[in-house]
Motif scaffolding. Structure first.
Motif, PDB file in Angstrom:
ATOM      1  N   ILE A 216       0.844  -1.193   0.000  1.00 18.46           N
ATOM      2  CA  ILE A 216       0.000   0.000   0.000  1.00 18.46           C
ATOM      3  C   ILE A 216       0.882   1.246   0.000  1.00 18.46           C
ATOM      4  O   ILE A 216       1.923   1.282   0.651  1.00 18.46           O
ATOM      5  CB  ILE A 216      -0.895   0.026   1.256  1.00 18.46           C
ATOM      6  N   ILE A 217       0.460   2.259  -0.733  1.00 15.78           N
ATOM      7  CA  ILE A 217       1.184   3.534  -0.715  1.00 15.78           C
ATOM      8  C   ILE A 217       1.185   4.097   0.704  1.00 15.78           C
ATOM      9  O   ILE A 217       0.185   4.072   1.403  1.00 15.78           O
ATOM     10  CB  ILE A 217       0.531   4.528  -1.698  1.00 15.78           C
ATOM     11  N   ARG A 218       2.340   4.588   1.139  1.00 18.22           N
ATOM     12  CA  ARG A 218       2.570   5.150   2.468  1.00 18.22           C
ATOM     13  C   ARG A 218       2.561   4.086   3.574  1.00 18.22           C
ATOM     14  O   ARG A 218       2.392   4.408   4.743  1.00 18.22           O
ATOM     15  CB  ARG A 218       1.564   6.252   2.817  1.00 18.22           C
ATOM     16  N   ARG A 219       2.752   2.835   3.217  1.00 19.13           N
ATOM     17  CA  ARG A 219       2.973   1.785   4.221  1.00 19.13           C
ATOM     18  C   ARG A 219       4.343   1.170   3.930  1.00 19.13           C
ATOM     19  O   ARG A 219       4.503   0.383   3.008  1.00 19.13           O
ATOM     20  CB  ARG A 219       1.893   0.697   4.158  1.00 19.13           C
ATOM     21  N   PHE A 220       5.350   1.624   4.663  1.00 14.88           N
ATOM     22  CA  PHE A 220       6.742   1.244   4.421  1.00 14.88           C
ATOM     23  C   PHE A 220       7.036   1.363   2.927  1.00 14.88           C
ATOM     24  O   PHE A 220       7.491   0.430   2.274  1.00 14.88           O
ATOM     25  CB  PHE A 220       7.020  -0.169   4.924  1.00 14.88           C
ATOM     26  N   ASP A 221       6.770   2.531   2.412  1.00  8.62           N
ATOM     27  CA  ASP A 221       6.817   2.815   0.984  1.00  8.62           C
ATOM     28  C   ASP A 221       8.177   3.422   0.614  1.00  8.62           C
ATOM     29  O   ASP A 221       8.483   4.547   0.994  1.00  8.62           O
ATOM     30  CB  ASP A 221       5.681   3.799   0.657  1.00  8.62           C
ATOM     31  N   ILE A 222       9.004   2.670  -0.118  1.00 11.28           N
ATOM     32  CA  ILE A 222      10.304   3.175  -0.557  1.00 11.28           C
ATOM     33  C   ILE A 222      10.074   4.154  -1.708  1.00 11.28           C
ATOM     34  O   ILE A 222       9.620   3.770  -2.784  1.00 11.28           O
ATOM     35  CB  ILE A 222      11.229   2.034  -0.990  1.00 11.28           C
TER      36      ILE A 222
ATOM     37  N   ILE B 144      21.282   7.335   0.133  1.00 12.89           N
ATOM     38  CA  ILE B 144      20.312   7.410   1.227  1.00 12.89           C
ATOM     39  C   ILE B 144      18.981   6.917   0.694  1.00 12.89           C
ATOM     40  O   ILE B 144      18.510   7.374  -0.353  1.00 12.89           O
ATOM     41  CB  ILE B 144      20.185   8.858   1.746  1.00 12.89           C
ATOM     42  N   ILE B 145      18.365   5.998   1.399  1.00 14.24           N
ATOM     43  CA  ILE B 145      17.082   5.443   0.987  1.00 14.24           C
ATOM     44  C   ILE B 145      15.967   6.194   1.713  1.00 14.24           C
ATOM     45  O   ILE B 145      15.993   6.320   2.943  1.00 14.24           O
ATOM     46  CB  ILE B 145      17.010   3.931   1.302  1.00 14.24           C
ATOM     47  N   ILE B 146      14.989   6.685   0.959  1.00 25.79           N
ATOM     48  CA  ILE B 146      13.889   7.466   1.520  1.00 25.79           C
ATOM     49  C   ILE B 146      12.636   6.594   1.608  1.00 25.79           C
ATOM     50  O   ILE B 146      12.211   6.003   0.613  1.00 25.79           O
ATOM     51  CB  ILE B 146      13.568   8.707   0.661  1.00 25.79           C
ATOM     52  N   ILE B 147      12.040   6.531   2.791  1.00 24.45           N
ATOM     53  CA  ILE B 147      10.846   5.719   3.028  1.00 24.45           C
ATOM     54  C   ILE B 147       9.738   6.588   3.608  1.00 24.45           C
ATOM     55  O   ILE B 147       9.986   7.462   4.441  1.00 24.45           O
ATOM     56  CB  ILE B 147      11.157   4.552   4.000  1.00 24.45           C
ATOM     57  N   ASN B 148       8.533   6.337   3.170  1.00 28.28           N
ATOM     58  CA  ASN B 148       7.360   7.036   3.689  1.00 28.28           C
ATOM     59  C   ASN B 148       6.469   6.018   4.388  1.00 28.28           C
ATOM     60  O   ASN B 148       6.161   4.972   3.816  1.00 28.28           O
ATOM     61  CB  ASN B 148       6.601   7.698   2.535  1.00 28.28           C
ATOM     62  N   ASP B 149       6.061   6.301   5.626  1.00 24.75           N
ATOM     63  CA  ASP B 149       5.213   5.356   6.355  1.00 24.75           C
ATOM     64  C   ASP B 149       4.135   6.107   7.125  1.00 24.75           C
ATOM     65  O   ASP B 149       4.411   7.083   7.820  1.00 24.75           O
ATOM     66  CB  ASP B 149       6.032   4.498   7.316  1.00 24.75           C
ATOM     67  N   TYR B 150       2.913   5.604   6.999  1.00 27.81           N
ATOM     68  CA  TYR B 150       1.729   6.251   7.571  1.00 27.81           C
ATOM     69  C   TYR B 150       1.579   6.021   9.082  1.00 27.81           C
ATOM     70  O   TYR B 150       0.841   6.734   9.751  1.00 27.81           O
ATOM     71  CB  TYR B 150       0.500   5.704   6.839  1.00 27.81           C
ATOM     72  N   GLY B 151       2.260   5.037   9.613  1.00 26.87           N
ATOM     73  CA  GLY B 151       2.093   4.652  11.012  1.00 26.87           C
ATOM     74  C   GLY B 151       2.260   5.822  11.973  1.00 26.87           C
ATOM     75  O   GLY B 151       3.222   6.571  11.898  1.00 26.87           O
TER      76      GLY B 151
END
Length: 492
Positions: free
Chosen positions: A327-333, A349-356
């Motif tokens: 799912i987008i924004r769930r441990f989303d690289i 640098i790895i960029i991650i987006n997470d909704y939690g």
């Protein structure tokens, strides 16, 4: 007679043609809007922000106003659906009441939409969105063409809602304000129960459990309760009330007493695999996932159990789970970048987006990242969501956030709440620093671009940078995707 025809007749009896949604851009609201317009109704609505969902709805012919104003509500509107986030002083609600337009909640509309279907709902504090998507993809791959509404957007298909021709309706059911009691599913998954949204439950986990018990007893005797007993509150709920249930109950988890038991979990980079044992049949299966984390193994098992209960093909279930992309924004690289030129580095640098936004979710994000990249430094940019949550779970937040290597705290996203003393980001940062484990830095900047510039200037390479939270933090991480400011700094 099809379920679609039945639902349309109900609305036509009440002369419902034009439906207006206040807060239409929300994940659950957007899904309802999409289903309604696909069913042939005139749909319009309002929201304060533009996002993927609002853009998609506009492309379907829905008129959306990006401001809540009296003039948006006209006499030709037959029904108003309001998001749970909309307050009673909303100007559109006030004028709708004066015009005597019927107003219902999001979940009341969802209940009506689901009325003539075989209903599968997913509830719990964490994991609802991912589990809902997993169930949907299994049923779709099985050729059952289900209808579904979800709280998140699937990475692969970009779907968040779909109107199918089959008998199944799969939906995420939100317990945050007790509104899920409007629903009467045939099957329900309970992923977990934790201290969350307790302002609606008199700050009592016991009242939350009693509410869930009331909800689960709405399931018909031929239906099924699928529940994870790794969670102590779930286990307690089933243990104390098992004899009072007439419904089928299937428990799952790593717990030794689970009907469907997970074991031998392994994570290989971003992928994972584990085995499940069906105690009743003594059959064992290996499940491969293309996403990481113990939590996703549990989510996948729940989806497996529901699918098997309805007799779906085992090979198709396992194939669907293996192909699931998340799912987008769930441990989303999101992307990879490089640090400022003046600093020597060996790795990107790895960029991650997470909704939690709950400590348990954040803890799982941290643990998953550590397993995948054990030799990288973990930097988190966290935006607390609601003052009330920060206050109630303050000590838990302090404990979990102290597990990263470097922490940047943004201002609390209030979500309509008033300021609460000793529940803001500055105070949280102070308490974390007092432990002496890591250095937490409170960023007291307003402009998204300036925040992004500042964070970027602190990067050194060989890092995992996680943007964590459910508010508008996504507006900051987006700067790292386009990389424009990165090029500007590198050229200085």
């Amino acid at each position: 007679m099809s379920s679609v025809v039945n639902f349309q007749k109900i609305l036509k009896i009440k002369n419902i043609k034009h439906i207006y949604l206040i807060g239409i851009g929300g994940s659950g609201m957007g899904g309802i809007a999409k289903i309604l317009i696909k069913k042939g109704y005139k749909v319009s609505g309002s929201d304060l922000i533009s996002n993927f969902i609002t853009k998609n709805l506009i492309s379907l012919g829905i008129t959306i106003y990006f401001k809540h104003e009296i003039k948006n509500i006209t006499n030709n509107i037959d029904l108003i659906v309001k998001s749970s986030a909309i307050k009673n002083n909303n100007p559109e609600l006030i004028i709708a009441k004066k015009l005597n337009i019927t107003i219902i909640s999001r979940v009341e509309m969802l209940a009506e939409l689901m009325k003539f279907y075989y209903k599968i709902t997913i509830t719990g504090t964490h994991g609802k969105t991912t589990t809902t998507a997993m169930v949907y993809e299994i049923y779709k791959l099985s050729g059952l063409d289900p209808t579904f509404i979800n709280g998140g957007i699937l990475k692969y298909s970009k779907e968040y809602a779909y109107l199918g021709s089959g008998k199944y309706f799969i939906a995420e059911a939100d317990e945050s304000d007790k509104s899920f009691l409007y629903l009467k599913p045939t099957i329900n998954i309970v992923t977990n129960l934790e201290k969350e949204h307790l302002d609606y439950y008199n700050n009592s986990i016991e009242i939350l459990k009693k509410t869930f018990l009331k909800f689960l007893k709405k399931i018909p005797f031929y239906g099924c309760i699928v529940i994870c007993i790794d969670n102590n509150n779930n286990y307690d709920l089933i243990k104390k009330n098992k004899l009072s249930f007439r419904q089928n109950i299937i428990t799952y988890g790593f717990h030794k007493n689970a009907d469907i038991q997970l074991y031998n979990y392994k994570q290989n980079g971003y992928k994972s695999q584990f085995y499940i044992l069906e105690k009743k049949t003594c059959l064992s299966f290996k499940i491969n996932l293309s996403i990481p984390g113990y939590h996703n193994a549990l989510n996948a098992t729940a989806a497996y159990v529901v699918s098997k209960f309805n007799g779906l093909n085992n090979r198709i279930i396992l194939k669907s789970l293996k192909n699931f992309r998340g799912i987008i924004r769930r441990f989303d690289i999101l992307t990879t970048i490089y640090p400022p030129k003046k600093i020597k580095y060996q790795h990107d640098i790895i960029i991650i987006n997470d909704y939690g936004h709950h400590p348990t979710e954040i803890d799982m994000t941290i643990n998953t990242a550590r397993k995948i990249w054990p030799n990288r430094n973990l930097i988190m940019v966290f935006q607390p969501h609601r003052y009330s949550r920060t206050k109630i779970l303050l000590n838990y937040f302090i404990k979990v956030l102290s597990k990263v290597d470097k922490l940047f705290l943004l201002k609390v996203y209030p979500a309509g709440e008033n300021f609460i003393k000793n529940a803001d980001s500055k105070y949280l940062s102070k308490k974390i620093n007092k432990l002496g484990i890591i250095i937490s830095q409170f960023i007291n900047l307003k402009d998204y671009c300036n925040i992004a510039y500042y964070i970027f200037s602190k990067l050194r390479g060989n890092e995992i940078l996680i943007f964590q939270g459910a508010g508008d933090i996504n507006n900051i991480s987006s700067f790292f995707i386009n990389k424009k400011f990165q090029k500007k700094i590198l050229n200085q």
